[in-house]
Design a protein around this motif. Sequence first.
Motif, mmCIF file in Angstrom:
data_model
loop_
_atom_site.group_PDB
_atom_site.id
_atom_site.type_symbol
_atom_site.label_atom_id
_atom_site.label_comp_id
_atom_site.label_asym_id
_atom_site.label_seq_id
_atom_site.Cartn_x
_atom_site.Cartn_y
_atom_site.Cartn_z
ATOM 1 N N THR A 1 0.861 -1.180 0.000
ATOM 2 C CA THR A 1 0.000 0.000 0.000
ATOM 3 C C THR A 1 0.892 1.222 0.000
ATOM 4 N N VAL A 2 0.714 2.092 -1.009
ATOM 5 C CA VAL A 2 1.567 3.279 -1.117
ATOM 6 C C VAL A 2 0.827 4.553 -0.747
ATOM 7 N N VAL A 3 -0.487 4.517 -0.757
ATOM 8 C CA VAL A 3 -1.295 5.632 -0.273
ATOM 9 C C VAL A 3 -2.357 5.050 0.644
ATOM 10 N N ASP A 4 -2.253 5.392 1.930
ATOM 11 C CA ASP A 4 -3.274 4.964 2.887
ATOM 12 C C ASP A 4 -4.524 5.778 2.629
ATOM 13 N N PRO A 5 -5.653 5.347 3.142
ATOM 14 C CA PRO A 5 -6.877 6.099 2.879
ATOM 15 C C PRO A 5 -6.685 7.605 3.084
ATOM 16 N N LEU A 6 -6.968 8.341 2.025
ATOM 17 C CA LEU A 6 -6.746 9.783 1.974
ATOM 18 C C LEU A 6 -8.081 10.469 1.706
ATOM 19 N N THR A 7 -8.432 11.404 2.561
ATOM 20 C CA THR A 7 -9.665 12.155 2.394
ATOM 21 C C THR A 7 -9.355 13.639 2.492
ATOM 22 N N PHE A 8 -9.748 14.408 1.480
ATOM 23 C CA PHE A 8 -9.602 15.863 1.544
ATOM 24 C C PHE A 8 -10.603 16.516 0.617
ATOM 25 N N ARG A 9 -10.788 17.816 0.795
ATOM 26 C CA ARG A 9 -11.705 18.609 -0.033
ATOM 27 C C ARG A 9 -11.038 19.915 -0.419
ATOM 28 N N VAL A 10 -11.296 20.341 -1.640
ATOM 29 C CA VAL A 10 -10.839 21.642 -2.109
ATOM 30 C C VAL A 10 -12.077 22.397 -2.572
ATOM 31 N N ARG A 11 -12.310 23.547 -1.966
ATOM 32 C CA ARG A 11 -13.489 24.347 -2.302
ATOM 33 C C ARG A 11 -13.181 25.322 -3.429
ATOM 34 N N ARG A 12 -14.213 25.774 -4.086
ATOM 35 C CA ARG A 12 -14.081 26.774 -5.142
ATOM 36 C C ARG A 12 -13.328 27.989 -4.588
#
Length: 112
Positions: free
Chosen positions: A16-27
């Motif tokens: 596994t090279v990216v563990d669970p990743l959560t993010f948001r980018v707003r306008r």
Amino acid sequence: MIIETGRLSRAFGERTVVDPLTFRVRRGEIFGLLGPNGAGKTTIRMPVTLPPPTSGAARVCGFEVTRAAQEVRRRVGYAMQQVSPMGTTCSPAGRRPRSRRPSTTSPSRATA
């Protein structure tokens, strides 16, 4: 949201090279990934559809990256760390790249 990821991950075989990743980018937000070589910046290009995620979900401008890859790519700017060799430009297949080096001839100057 312009970019949304939910538990996005990437594995190569058992690794596994990216563990669970959560993010948001707003306008209106400016978003970038910075870090040393080997930190995983290239691997988390998943929101721009390369490589496809192993699990999780990502949306760009409302488009699911695994289902609407072409629509996502049309809306994303991606700046690579290394680009084509200095002095050349990309060209259609079968054509030789042209030089972009400055001309060695200088424009004539009028003397007063």
